[in-house]
Write a protein that holds these residues in place. Sequence first.
Motif, short mmCIF file in Angstrom:
data_model
loop_
_atom_site.label_atom_id
_atom_site.label_comp_id
_atom_site.label_asym_id
_atom_site.label_seq_id
_atom_site.Cartn_x
_atom_site.Cartn_y
_atom_site.Cartn_z
N LYS A 1 0.85 -1.19 0.00
CA LYS A 1 0.00 0.00 0.00
C LYS A 1 0.88 1.24 0.00
O LYS A 1 1.91 1.28 0.68
CB LYS A 1 -0.90 0.03 1.24
CG LYS A 1 -1.86 -1.14 1.35
CD LYS A 1 -2.92 -1.08 0.29
CE LYS A 1 -3.94 -2.18 0.43
NZ LYS A 1 -4.91 -2.18 -0.66
N THR A 2 0.47 2.28 -0.72
CA THR A 2 1.20 3.53 -0.77
C THR A 2 0.24 4.68 -0.47
O THR A 2 -0.77 4.82 -1.16
CB THR A 2 1.83 3.74 -2.17
OG1 THR A 2 2.64 2.60 -2.48
CG2 THR A 2 2.68 5.00 -2.20
N TYR A 3 0.57 5.45 0.56
CA TYR A 3 -0.31 6.54 1.00
C TYR A 3 0.47 7.83 1.18
O TYR A 3 1.66 7.80 1.51
CB TYR A 3 -0.97 6.19 2.34
CG TYR A 3 -1.86 4.97 2.28
CD1 TYR A 3 -3.09 5.02 1.64
CD2 TYR A 3 -1.47 3.78 2.87
CE1 TYR A 3 -3.91 3.90 1.58
CE2 TYR A 3 -2.28 2.66 2.82
CZ TYR A 3 -3.50 2.73 2.17
OH TYR A 3 -4.30 1.61 2.11
N GLY A 4 -0.24 8.93 1.01
CA GLY A 4 0.35 10.23 1.34
C GLY A 4 0.60 10.32 2.83
O GLY A 4 1.60 10.87 3.28
N ASP A 5 -0.30 9.73 3.63
CA ASP A 5 -0.16 9.70 5.08
C ASP A 5 -0.91 8.48 5.60
O ASP A 5 -2.13 8.46 5.62
CB ASP A 5 -0.72 10.98 5.71
CG ASP A 5 -0.59 11.02 7.22
OD1 ASP A 5 -0.03 10.07 7.81
OD2 ASP A 5 -1.06 12.01 7.82
N ALA A 6 -0.18 7.45 6.02
CA ALA A 6 -0.80 6.20 6.47
C ALA A 6 -1.64 6.39 7.73
O ALA A 6 -2.53 5.58 8.00
CB ALA A 6 0.27 5.14 6.72
N PHE A 7 -1.38 7.45 8.48
CA PHE A 7 -2.13 7.66 9.72
C PHE A 7 -3.61 7.94 9.44
O PHE A 7 -4.45 7.76 10.31
CB PHE A 7 -1.51 8.82 10.51
CG PHE A 7 -2.09 8.97 11.88
CD1 PHE A 7 -1.93 7.98 12.84
CD2 PHE A 7 -2.81 10.11 12.23
CE1 PHE A 7 -2.47 8.10 14.11
CE2 PHE A 7 -3.35 10.24 13.50
CZ PHE A 7 -3.17 9.24 14.44
N THR A 8 -3.95 8.33 8.21
CA THR A 8 -5.35 8.59 7.87
C THR A 8 -6.14 7.31 7.66
O THR A 8 -7.35 7.36 7.45
CB THR A 8 -5.45 9.48 6.61
OG1 THR A 8 -4.84 8.79 5.51
CG2 THR A 8 -4.78 10.82 6.82
N GLY A 9 -5.48 6.15 7.73
CA GLY A 9 -6.15 4.86 7.60
C GLY A 9 -5.60 4.06 6.44
O GLY A 9 -5.06 4.62 5.49
N ILE A 10 -5.71 2.74 6.55
CA ILE A 10 -5.23 1.88 5.47
C ILE A 10 -6.37 0.97 4.99
O ILE A 10 -7.28 0.65 5.75
CB ILE A 10 -4.00 1.05 5.87
CG1 ILE A 10 -4.33 0.06 6.99
CG2 ILE A 10 -2.84 1.95 6.28
CD1 ILE A 10 -3.19 -0.91 7.29
N ASP A 11 -6.27 0.59 3.75
CA ASP A 11 -7.28 -0.27 3.12
C ASP A 11 -6.92 -1.72 3.41
O ASP A 11 -5.89 -2.21 2.95
CB ASP A 11 -7.29 0.00 1.62
CG ASP A 11 -8.31 -0.86 0.87
OD1 ASP A 11 -9.10 -1.57 1.53
OD2 ASP A 11 -8.30 -0.83 -0.37
N ILE A 12 -7.75 -2.38 4.19
CA ILE A 12 -7.54 -3.79 4.51
C ILE A 12 -8.57 -4.60 3.74
O ILE A 12 -9.77 -4.48 3.96
CB ILE A 12 -7.63 -4.05 6.02
CG1 ILE A 12 -6.52 -3.27 6.73
CG2 ILE A 12 -7.52 -5.54 6.32
CD1 ILE A 12 -6.51 -3.43 8.23
N SER A 13 -8.09 -5.41 2.84
CA SER A 13 -8.95 -6.19 1.95
C SER A 13 -9.58 -7.37 2.68
O SER A 13 -8.98 -7.93 3.60
CB SER A 13 -8.10 -6.70 0.78
OG SER A 13 -8.80 -7.66 0.04
N PRO A 14 -10.78 -7.78 2.24
CA PRO A 14 -11.37 -9.00 2.82
C PRO A 14 -10.67 -10.25 2.33
O PRO A 14 -10.83 -11.33 2.89
CB PRO A 14 -12.82 -8.95 2.33
CG PRO A 14 -12.77 -8.14 1.07
CD PRO A 14 -11.68 -7.13 1.29
N HIS A 15 -9.84 -10.11 1.28
CA HIS A 15 -9.10 -11.26 0.74
C HIS A 15 -7.82 -11.46 1.55
O HIS A 15 -7.21 -10.51 1.99
CB HIS A 15 -8.77 -11.03 -0.74
CG HIS A 15 -9.97 -10.76 -1.58
ND1 HIS A 15 -10.88 -11.74 -1.91
CD2 HIS A 15 -10.44 -9.62 -2.12
CE1 HIS A 15 -11.84 -11.22 -2.65
NE2 HIS A 15 -11.60 -9.94 -2.79
#
Length: 196
Positions: free
Chosen positions: A74-88
């Motif tokens: 995952k690549t984010y501008g700021d990971a503290f804003t939340g991360i995408d956790i897939s159901p897979h």
Amino acid sequence: MTEKLHRLAALLQARDDLDTRIAALTGRSARPGDIGEFIAAQVFDIELASTAIQAGYDGVFRSGPLAGRTVNVKTYGDAFTGIDISPHPCEFYLVFSGPPRPLGAVRHHQWQISAAYLFDTPRLLETLTSRGVKIGIATSIRRSDLDAARIFPGTNATPALHLTPEQTALLSLFGAQVTSRPAGDQPGSDINYQDS
């Protein structure tokens, strides 16, 4: 107003030209996520899935202590804003993050890697579930979660993967960069192509 539209058209064309060159280099699109996957593959010896839309994970570690384990990058501008956790399912999340954004700020966020985090997925899910956190696209992460998973920069808090000096140097290539431009540059020359 017409002048601004002409300048915007020139800037967008210049950005498209750079995106085309980035895509030719990486073999993927110039989107932040695809660039992050390319960097991760090079730095951590990850064999990426043949398609960028592989469900659950983006690749498999080919060597090192995590050889054979699946990873979602995952690549984010700021990971503290939340991360995408897939159901897979995947075994690890490798997260690249830029610097924290000031609260309430609306500004361009430069494309950079100021930190990298490695999350053991089952352990992360257990922690979040015990807190009653909703798992999904913008899963809330505490600063302490990030600190515990940080593998770059500085000391490695995560024992699963210790960076070599070479890996640290390679990630540092994408760190904070100071750009300065002389006043009065031609339209199109003042673009910062580190978008996130």
